[in-house]
Scaffold this motif. Structure first.
Motif, PDB file in Angstrom:
ATOM      1  N   PRO A  71       0.829  -1.187   0.000  1.00  0.00           N
ATOM      2  CA  PRO A  71       0.000   0.000   0.000  1.00  0.00           C
ATOM      3  C   PRO A  71       0.871   1.247   0.000  1.00  0.00           C
ATOM      4  O   PRO A  71       1.937   1.283   0.619  1.00  0.00           O
ATOM      5  N   SER A  74       0.651   7.210   3.163  1.00  0.00           N
ATOM      6  CA  SER A  74      -0.504   8.117   3.092  1.00  0.00           C
ATOM      7  C   SER A  74      -0.162   9.398   2.330  1.00  0.00           C
ATOM      8  O   SER A  74      -1.009   9.969   1.663  1.00  0.00           O
ATOM      9  N   VAL A  77      -0.944   9.170  -1.334  1.00  0.00           N
ATOM     10  CA  VAL A  77      -2.324   8.910  -1.732  1.00  0.00           C
ATOM     11  C   VAL A  77      -2.989  10.211  -2.164  1.00  0.00           C
ATOM     12  O   VAL A  77      -2.993  11.194  -1.427  1.00  0.00           O
ATOM     13  N   ASP A  80      -8.793   8.898  -1.670  1.00  0.00           N
ATOM     14  CA  ASP A  80      -9.016   7.793  -0.742  1.00  0.00           C
ATOM     15  C   ASP A  80     -10.493   7.743  -0.377  1.00  0.00           C
ATOM     16  O   ASP A  80     -10.984   8.625   0.326  1.00  0.00           O
ATOM     17  N   SER A  82     -13.025   5.525   1.648  1.00  0.00           N
ATOM     18  CA  SER A  82     -12.901   4.488   2.644  1.00  0.00           C
ATOM     19  C   SER A  82     -14.288   4.055   3.133  1.00  0.00           C
ATOM     20  O   SER A  82     -15.000   4.847   3.756  1.00  0.00           O
ATOM     21  N   THR A 103     -14.463   1.073  -1.288  1.00  0.00           N
ATOM     22  CA  THR A 103     -13.115   1.503  -0.897  1.00  0.00           C
ATOM     23  C   THR A 103     -12.212   1.560  -2.129  1.00  0.00           C
ATOM     24  O   THR A 103     -12.133   0.596  -2.888  1.00  0.00           O
ATOM     25  N   THR A 105      -8.383   3.528  -3.531  1.00  0.00           N
ATOM     26  CA  THR A 105      -7.242   4.411  -3.268  1.00  0.00           C
ATOM     27  C   THR A 105      -6.494   4.652  -4.572  1.00  0.00           C
ATOM     28  O   THR A 105      -6.135   3.711  -5.264  1.00  0.00           O
ATOM     29  N   ALA A 107      -3.143   6.540  -6.010  1.00  0.00           N
ATOM     30  CA  ALA A 107      -1.893   7.204  -5.609  1.00  0.00           C
ATOM     31  C   ALA A 107      -1.652   8.448  -6.457  1.00  0.00           C
ATOM     32  O   ALA A 107      -2.249   8.621  -7.530  1.00  0.00           O
ATOM     33  N   ARG A 141     -11.399  11.308   1.075  1.00  0.00           N
ATOM     34  CA  ARG A 141     -10.296  12.264   1.273  1.00  0.00           C
ATOM     35  C   ARG A 141      -9.591  12.499  -0.059  1.00  0.00           C
ATOM     36  O   ARG A 141      -9.360  11.555  -0.817  1.00  0.00           O
TER      37      ARG A 141
END
Ligand SMILES: Nc1ncnc2c1ncn2[C@@H]1O[C@H](COP(=O)(O)OP(=O)(O)OP(=O)(O)O)[C@@H](O)[C@H]1O
Length: 341
Positions: A71, A74, A77, A80, A82, A103, A105, A107, A141
């Motif tokens: 992963p 943070s 990222v 995000d 979640s 969910t 994510t 990058a 986020r």
């Protein structure tokens, strides 16, 4: 590699449109079967009571060729989502769940594509990232911050052009920087530079209706990239174009994106397009949309669209993902037939 979630999530009401995948992907079965096993494997995550997480191999070759991707930290990222749930109230006053326990994510600098059956909730995902559709539960986020309202560092490209029909091409492209406070001189210099980058310098005085669909799309890309977005959200941006123009635009997009460092979420009905463009393909369930699988596409870059589709590895990856997606498309199609919409 794929992270998978195809467990016991409840299924939702029927769809509005017939899936488009069948026609586009009919040849993968034939081509794929005679090829070497794909360089992908699956992590299967089932949201059952035990919360078991185990590995599912798609082939012996995959086992040796793939590794789990750690992963991102943070700080790496960009986007995000979640455990997000998003409900709507329908016009007849009923609650409907568009996204459930979703969910995702992305990058920084990553190109993620989202595919799923018609009406499953792909566009809702983009609306959550923009802040247009706040989550009913869970958290969204962007660049480490909870989403609250529309951010200036997010760019959009949709299927329909967002060009001002009464403005020339140059005025259209200069509008963004001027709106963001640049002087007229700076804005027009920058706009000319971007028109040059997308090959439209000779057309700066034209109006949108005087351009082809592909040219309008180039203007839309210039109009978006001129604002140097950190995040780029694209909702079937090329689906209205003919196949040759679409291929050119995909190349154009990759070229601009590679220079920009933006993080992209690209929604498409076209699985070939997703595999050709993406670092990562999210396959969504038939709804409420949740993430069924995530495939990491390890095709080398830079990619040339008109060549990559004939690469055996591309064909095989697309075939593997299609096998996965097909199940959801069938569920969607069954609902359409059963419920009539
Ligand atoms: N504002 C809204 N109010 C009520 N229902 C909504 C709203 N926006 C979306 N929906 C519903 O949420 C579901 C998901 O819609 P969404 O547009 O996200 O799907 P999609 O996968 O992008 O669709 P398509 O494949 O047709 O582009 C649909 O059933 C849609 O009717």
């Amino acid at each position: 590699m794929v992270d998978r979630n195809d467990g016991d999530m409840p299924r939702r009401a029927p769809f509005l449109r017939v899936p488009k995948y069948f026609g586009q992907l009919g040849h993968f079965g034939q081509l794929g079967r005679s090829r070497a096993a794909p360089n992908v494997h699956a992590d299967q995550r089932r949201p059952n009571a035990a919360g078991v997480q185990h590995m599912l191999q798609t082939s012996p070759a995959a086992q040796s060729a793939s590794t789990r991707i750690a992963p991102a930290a943070s700080s790496d990222v960009a986007i995000d989502l979640s455990n997000v749930t998003r409900r709507f109230v329908t016009p007849d006053g009923k609650a409907m769940t568009a996204l459930r326990d979703f969910t995702m994510t992305v990058a920084r600098g990553e190109f993620a594509c989202v595919v799923g059956p018609t009406g499953c909730g792909k566009s809702t995902t983009l609306n959550l990232i923009t802040g247009l559709a706040p989550p009913t539960a869970g958290e969204v986020r962007v660049m480490g911050q909870p989403v609250s309202g529309i951010r200036p560092d997010i760019g959009f490209v949709f299927q329909t052009d967002a060009l001002f029909p009464w403005r020339s091409v140059l005025d259209n492209v200069a509008a963004g920087p001027m709106y963001r406070g640049a002087s007229r001189k700076q804005a027009y210099e920058k706009a000319r530079d971007w028109l040059n980058r997308v090959g439209l310098s000779r057309f700066e005085k034209h109006y949108p209706h005087q351009l082809s669909g592909g040219m309008r799309k180039r203007v839309a890309l210039a109009q978006t990239f001129i604002n140097e977005p950190k995040i780029l959200l694209m909702d079937e941006p090329f689906s209205a174009l003919d196949i040759q123009t679409r291929t050119l635009m995909q190349d154009e997009l990759l070229r601009l994106w590679e220079d920009s460092g933006a993080s992209v979420v690209f929604v498409t009905h076209d699985l070939e397009e997703a595999v050709a463009l993406a670092d990562k393909v999210y396959v969504l369930t038939a709804g409420p949309a949740t993430v069924k699988s995530v495939y990491h596409i390890d095709l080398p870059r830079p990619r040339v669209m008109e060549d990559i589709r004939y690469d055996p590895k591309f064909v095989e990856i697309a075939r593997v993902i299609w096998e996965d997606l097909k199940q959801e498309v069938h569920i969607g199609q069954k609902r359409t037939l059963e419920f009539g919409h």
